[in-house]
Design an enzyme around this catalytic site. Structure first.
Site, PDB file in Angstrom:
ATOM      1  N   LYS A  79       0.864  -1.182   0.000  1.00 39.16           N
ATOM      2  CA  LYS A  79       0.000   0.000   0.000  1.00 39.16           C
ATOM      3  C   LYS A  79       0.900   1.231   0.000  1.00 39.16           C
ATOM      4  CE  LYS A  79      -3.897   2.029   2.581  1.00 39.16           C
ATOM      5  NZ  LYS A  79      -4.834   1.851   3.713  1.00 39.16           N
ATOM      6  N   SER A 154      -9.807   1.976   2.585  1.00 34.73           N
ATOM      7  CA  SER A 154      -8.871   2.717   1.768  1.00 34.73           C
ATOM      8  C   SER A 154      -7.841   1.849   1.051  1.00 34.73           C
ATOM      9  CB  SER A 154      -8.149   3.747   2.632  1.00 34.73           C
ATOM     10  OG  SER A 154      -7.347   3.097   3.604  1.00 34.73           O
ATOM     11  N   SER A 178     -10.164  -0.510   6.722  1.00 34.06           N
ATOM     12  CA  SER A 178      -9.536  -0.413   5.399  1.00 34.06           C
ATOM     13  C   SER A 178      -8.816  -1.652   4.887  1.00 34.06           C
ATOM     14  CB  SER A 178      -8.567   0.768   5.373  1.00 34.06           C
ATOM     15  OG  SER A 178      -9.302   1.954   5.238  1.00 34.06           O
TER      16      SER A 178
HETATM   17  N1  GLN Z   1     -13.529   4.194   5.913  1.00 35.85           N
HETATM   18  C1  GLN Z   1     -12.946   4.586   7.160  1.00 35.85           C
HETATM   19  C2  GLN Z   1     -12.514   6.029   7.076  1.00 35.85           C
HETATM   20  O1  GLN Z   1     -12.736   6.620   6.088  1.00 35.85           O
HETATM   21  C3  GLN Z   1     -11.787   3.698   7.515  1.00 35.85           C
HETATM   22  C4  GLN Z   1     -10.544   3.999   6.775  1.00 35.85           C
HETATM   23  C5  GLN Z   1      -9.359   3.198   7.230  1.00 35.85           C
HETATM   24  O2  GLN Z   1      -9.486   2.164   7.870  1.00 35.85           O
HETATM   25  N2  GLN Z   1      -8.180   3.704   6.909  1.00 35.85           N
HETATM   26  O3  GLN Z   1     -11.965   6.568   7.969  1.00 35.85           O
END
Ligand code: GLN
Length: 492
Positions: A79, A154, A178
């Site tokens: 990532k 994400s 995410s």
């Molecule tokens: N969708 C969640 C957010 O927007 C989680 C994102 C994540 O785990 N990085 O914060």
């Protein structure tokens, strides 16, 4: 061999050890697939072909000398939130478009030390804020199962790359879902470890008390191999825990499904917006586990309604603090021709950050400001503790807790949900991070549009082996994890 991308990590490891193919051939195979297929998926932000081939040659030499790690020569994608020395790390943001880290994240360093080959860096929502990967400044990534749909986020690039067979395994990070939600949207297995199990050093911070890195792969077995490499104490991360690391591969059959008590939170299956197909597939997977000997126990998790508001105060508060370092001065994007220091700050941050990141910085700064701090931030911290206690109470009676990973399957690219609609989609994943618990997503079938559905299993602290073992045994008895998107069937 044209089907090297079909092989599991165990098969790749054996094939390399017995010289059925070299790491060089394997790496070239993946690079060729990326060149041909990724323009349709757009999972990679940066492909590091030259470095990958050099690493492959080194792995081949170690394999020949007989002193190679079990995963030496196997490719992976990181990532783009993990710092990589000498290679751009963007975190999906224009702010870091030109950022080249002078050091490797611990996860990257550990992967290198094990001889894994870095294929490149994969796309993500800007600073890991989002659930679709559309919040990336380089643009959206496609879901390999339906190219006009999002892969989730994400860690959407990680999920899409693995689901399209453009990498056998990938790293992801999970602050509020995410790893698990994109794994769910793309039909993969993804593990969010206990907070402190995987080092956060060199992982660009979103919300430091929630962030945790972990593996994304086609199966629990593949995840276990990568966990064996990346888990462990790190003196460079003060929240990393100095606790012995399990051998996750050796433990794959270590948990008995027979007699296992699986908690089914009443509140979770009555959530408005839970898609009927998702509910049905998850229930079928639980029935399957029951057939394998598990005992399903209805439980209460009374704090469910507090998950979204609590997370969406604490995460932006921490983000506003973490992202204050991007000031246009030290590193990162700087605006053109600032007239004075205030102008430099203002324009660098307004031009460098995207809309969602700016929204969160504003919310977080507000929640932390004098006069509102007690009403919002302190209150949210108290509720966070209640959420944790709710789980601990449940674990007195059950071994693991089952839930969907997301209330729906993947949305269409450009569906343009409002921020609140988007945040509500995180209902099943956020509490795990607030409590610091481990959880795993496993693919359990498809909806009426042939999009993958995921089951989430939440474990008590340090139960990664148990979660991987349960999913591994489920996968020995089912074939959902072997299904491939049509685009992955294409041969480069
Ligand atoms: N969708 C969640 C957010 O927007 C989680 C994102 C994540 O785990 N990085 O914060």
């Amino acid at each position: 061999m044209t089907d090297l991308h079909r092989l599991s990590i165990r098969e790749l490891s054996e094939g390399l050890k017995t010289a059925q193919f070299s790491s060089r051939e394997l790496t070239e195979h993946y690079l060729k697939r990326i060149a041909q297929i990724d323009p349709k998926v757009k999972s990679y932000v940066t492909v590091t072909a030259e470095q990958a081939l050099a690493e492959a040659n080194a792995a081949d030499a170690a394999l020949k000398a007989g002193n190679a790690h079990a995963l030496a020569g196997i490719p992976l994608a990181h990532k783009d939130i993990f710092c990589t020395q000498g290679i751009k790390t963007t975190a999906g943001s224009k702010m870091l478009d030109n950022f080249i880290s002078p050091y490797d994240a611990t996860v990257v360093a550990k992967a290198k030390a094990a001889g894994l080959v870095t294929l490149g860096k994969v796309n993500m929502d800007e600073f890991a804020m989002g659930s679709t990967s559309e919040n990336s400044y380089v643009g959206a990534t496609s879901n390999p199962w339906a190219l006009d749909h999002v892969p989730g986020g994400s860690s959407g690039g990680s999920a899409a790359a693995v689901a399209a067979d453009l990498a056998p395994i990938a790293t992801g990070t999970d602050t509020g879902g995410s790893i698990r939600q994109p794994a769910s949207f793309c039909g993969l297995t993804g593990l969010k470890p206990t907070y402190g199990r995987v080092s956060r050093f060199g992982m660009i911070a979103y919300a430091s008390s929630l962030d945790q890195g972990g593996p994304m792969a086609r199966s629990a077995e593949d995840c276990a191999y990568l966990m064996n490499v990346i888990a462990g104490h790190d003196a460079k991360d003060s929240t990393s825990i100095n606790k012995e690391v399990d051998d996750y591969v050796a433990n794959l059959n270590g948990t008995a499904v027979k007699g296992l008590r699986i908690g089914i939170p009443k509140q979770y299956f009555n959530v408005a917006g839970l898609d009927a197909d998702v509910k049905a597939r998850v229930e079928e997977s639980l029935k399957k586990l029951e057939d394998m000997g598990a005992i399903l126990v209805e439980i209460d998790l009374n704090m469910t309604e507090a998950y979204v508001p609590t997370y969406y105060l604490i995460a932006p508060a921490e983000a506003s603090s973490n992202l204050s370092r991007f000031d246009g001065v030290r590193y990162g994007y700087r605006c053109e021709n600032p007239v004075d220091l205030m102008d430099l700050y203002k324009r660098s941050r307004s031009e460098g950050f995207g809309a969602e990141v700016q929204r969160r910085i504003l919310i977080g700064t507000y929640a932390l400001s004098a006069g509102y701090y007690d009403a919002y931030y302190v209150k949210a911290q108290k509720v966070r503790r209640l959420i944790q206690q709710d789980f601990l109470k449940a674990f007195e009676n059950v071994d693991v807790i089952a839930a969907p990973s997301a209330p729906t399957t993947a949305y269409k690219i450009g569906a343009n949900l409002s921020p609140t609609e988007m945040y509500l989609g995180d209902i099943y994943t956020l509490a795990v991070n607030l409590a610091g618990l481990p959880a795993i997503n496993a693919p359990v079938g498809f909806d009426k549009d042939s999009l993958p559905v995921g089951l989430q299993l939440i474990g008590n602290y340090w139960s990664e082996s148990q979660l991987l073992s349960i999913v591994h045994q489920y996968q020995q008895n089912t074939d959902w994890h072997t299904k491939r998107a049509a685009i992955a069937e294409e041969n480069a």
